[in-house]
Design a protein around this motif. Structure first.
Motif, PDB file in Angstrom:
ATOM      1  N   ILE A 197       0.999  -1.105   0.067  1.00 42.95           N
ATOM      2  CA  ILE A 197       0.042   0.057   0.082  1.00 42.95           C
ATOM      3  C   ILE A 197       1.102   1.387   0.080  1.00 42.95           C
ATOM      4  O   ILE A 197       2.061   1.310   0.671  1.00 42.95           O
ATOM      5  N   PHE A 219      -5.712   3.150   2.839  1.00 48.49           N
ATOM      6  CA  PHE A 219      -5.845   2.489   1.455  1.00 48.49           C
ATOM      7  C   PHE A 219      -6.377   3.443   0.401  1.00 48.49           C
ATOM      8  O   PHE A 219      -7.286   4.384   0.553  1.00 48.49           O
ATOM      9  N   TYR A 223      -9.176   0.766  -4.219  1.00 45.35           N
ATOM     10  CA  TYR A 223      -8.574  -0.551  -3.583  1.00 45.35           C
ATOM     11  C   TYR A 223      -9.592  -1.533  -3.807  1.00 45.35           C
ATOM     12  O   TYR A 223     -10.886  -1.468  -3.932  1.00 45.35           O
ATOM     13  N   ALA A 229     -11.350   0.154   1.071  1.00 47.82           N
ATOM     14  CA  ALA A 229     -10.978   1.502   0.280  1.00 47.82           C
ATOM     15  C   ALA A 229     -11.117   2.650   1.146  1.00 47.82           C
ATOM     16  O   ALA A 229     -12.342   2.884   1.788  1.00 47.82           O
ATOM     17  N   GLU A 451       0.687  -2.969  -9.350  1.00 50.81           N
ATOM     18  CA  GLU A 451      -0.150  -2.848  -8.179  1.00 50.81           C
ATOM     19  C   GLU A 451      -0.087  -4.334  -7.532  1.00 50.81           C
ATOM     20  O   GLU A 451      -0.184  -4.590  -6.306  1.00 50.81           O
TER      21      GLU A 451
END
Length: 451
Positions: A197, A219, A223, A229, A451
């Motif tokens: 993250i 986050f 997310y 999120a 990611e």
């Protein structure tokens, strides 16, 4: 069979078809043989009802739709071939007449491949760079090779820095509540890899072996786990070990370890030649792209939306294939990136339109210049594919023929030869070539992988 084609606007026209009554009768026969197997008539077993009794009970009209379904596709295909048109979308069909003893008449509104009016395509100026490798590029390649052959050594008395491999325990929670996937023991994390993250790795930098630390991060709003999120999380982190890459010295021993050469100077000379060859291939691609883009820009063509939409779908399928090769799939990518399939399609639309335009222009140039593909060229291409896929040329030919892709192979060779023709008839100019931009789907795939 009679077929007439009338263009009504741009790339749209109407195909009118009249099919003989005897073919209608044959289609009705096939429809009856299909339907009678399921017909329930008292006194008769299924499939044994005489035709007159069936028509008396259900009417001949009950066979019309099945007969149309049988006859229409073959009649449409023949009419397209007869009128020499190239549909690029599903037709809008209007049945004008279908009855026993009568000709079958239908009209189909069709979007066809557009006409291309060529502009200048020979003698085009294209920017060309020399395939020279600078000392800086050679040094960067040597550094990359050093890193590839680096050893990991444990660092005892120093703080962690970017590039280090840290072995950590972490225990994450949101509002004091642990969440799934937020805990691990002795997890290896390369600082600066951006695999965690945002903000996490930066806070591990500076920790030393044995240190404990609360790492607070937020986050991303997009997310993939919706319940996390935008939430603030706290990770309790313990750092067990720091490993650092120790690069090998750039000397003759390094050259012997990584190549067939005895000295570093020999290895560097060979490496430079490899980089020059690679750059020549890259610049060849840049020149090909530039000359095709220029020829397409000089041409006049109105591209139907249906062709662009079809190419977008092809690009999405190709993108999905590449994602799967990376261990992902489309659903995962869309979740990670916070996009919808429609967002991705919209991003690809510009590249899709460019591809369609370029291919249409190349096809017309090939016809104009009478560029043809010989059977020997197809055979050679099959041999190349066979070597790549560890199959025989005959197996590759059979697979392509079964998929209806054999003609596409000839088309691909023709496009390649046409590009070679354009390049050989272009003029080099001393100007820096524009930096190549990765297609939308490649850039997106790289982002998802990060990611």
């Amino acid at each position: 069979m009679k077929a007439t084609w009338e263009k009504i606007e741009k790339n749209l026209g109407v195909l009118e078809v009249e099919v003989e009554a005897d073919r209608v009768a044959a289609a009705l026969d096939k429809a009856f043989n299909k339907v009678v197997k399921k017909a329930n008539v008292p006194g008769f077993r299924k499939g044994k009802v005489p035709r007159p009794i069936f028509e008396s009970r259900f009417g001949v009209e009950s066979l019309y739709q099945d007969a149309i379904d049988i006859l229409l596709p073959e009649a449409y295909g023949e009419a397209v071939e007869q009128t020499d048109i190239f549909p690029v979308d599903r037709p809008e069909v209007d049945i004008e007449q279908f009855a026993k003893g009568q000709p079958f008449i239908f009209k189909a509104k069709i979007t066809v491949k557009p006409e291309v009016k060529l502009g200048e395509y020979k003698g085009l100026e294209v920017p060309v760079q020399k395939a020279e490798v600078t000392d800086e590029e050679l040094d960067a390649e040597l550094t990359r090779l050093q890193e590839r052959h680096a050893e990991l050594v444990v660092v005892e008395d120093e703080a962690a820095v970017n590039g280090d491999i840290t072995v950590i325990d972490f225990d994450g929670s949101v509002d004091g509540v642990p969440f799934e996937g937020g805990q691990a023991e002795r997890h290896s994390l390369e600082l600066g890899s951006n695999s965690f993250i945002p903000g996490f790795e930066e806070q591990v930098v500076g920790m030393s072996t044995g240190d404990f630390k609360d790492v607070e991060v937020t986050f991303p709003e997009a997310y993939h786990a919706a319940e996390l999120a935008g939430k603030v999380a706290v990770f309790k982190v313990k750092l067990h070990e720091i490993k650092r890459k120790q690069l090998p010295a750039l000397d003759d021993e390094f050259a012997k370890d990584v190549s067939e050469f005895d000295t570093l100077e020999e290895y560097k000379a060979d490496l430079k030649a490899q980089l020059e060859s690679r750059k020549q291939e890259e610049l060849k691609g840049v020149r090909e792209t530039a000359v095709v883009d220029a020829a397409a820009a000089n041409a006049e063509v109105e591209i139907p939306e249906a062709m662009i939409a079809s190419e977008v779908e092809n690009m999405v399928r190709d993108f999905d294939t590449r994602l799967r090769q990376q261990g992902m799939n489309m659903d995962m990518f869309l979740s990670f990136s916070g996009q919808t399939r429609e967002d991705l399609q919209e991003q690809m639309k510009g590249d899709a339109e460019k591809r369609v335009r370029n291919n249409l222009v190349l096809e017309v140039i090939a016809k104009e210049e009478k560029i043809e593909v010989s059977e020997d060229e197809v055979t050679q291409e099959l041999a190349t594919m066979a070597e790549a896929y560890k199959r025989t040329p005959e197996e590759i030919r059979s697979i392509l023929a079964a998929n209806g892709s054999l003609s596409s192979l000839s088309d691909e060779i023709s496009l390649r030869k046409t590009i070679e023709f354009l390049v050989s008839n272009s003029v080099e100019v001393d100007a820096p070539a524009p930096a190549a931009e990765a297609p939308v789907e490649e850039a997106a795939a790289e982002e998802a992988s990060a990611e």
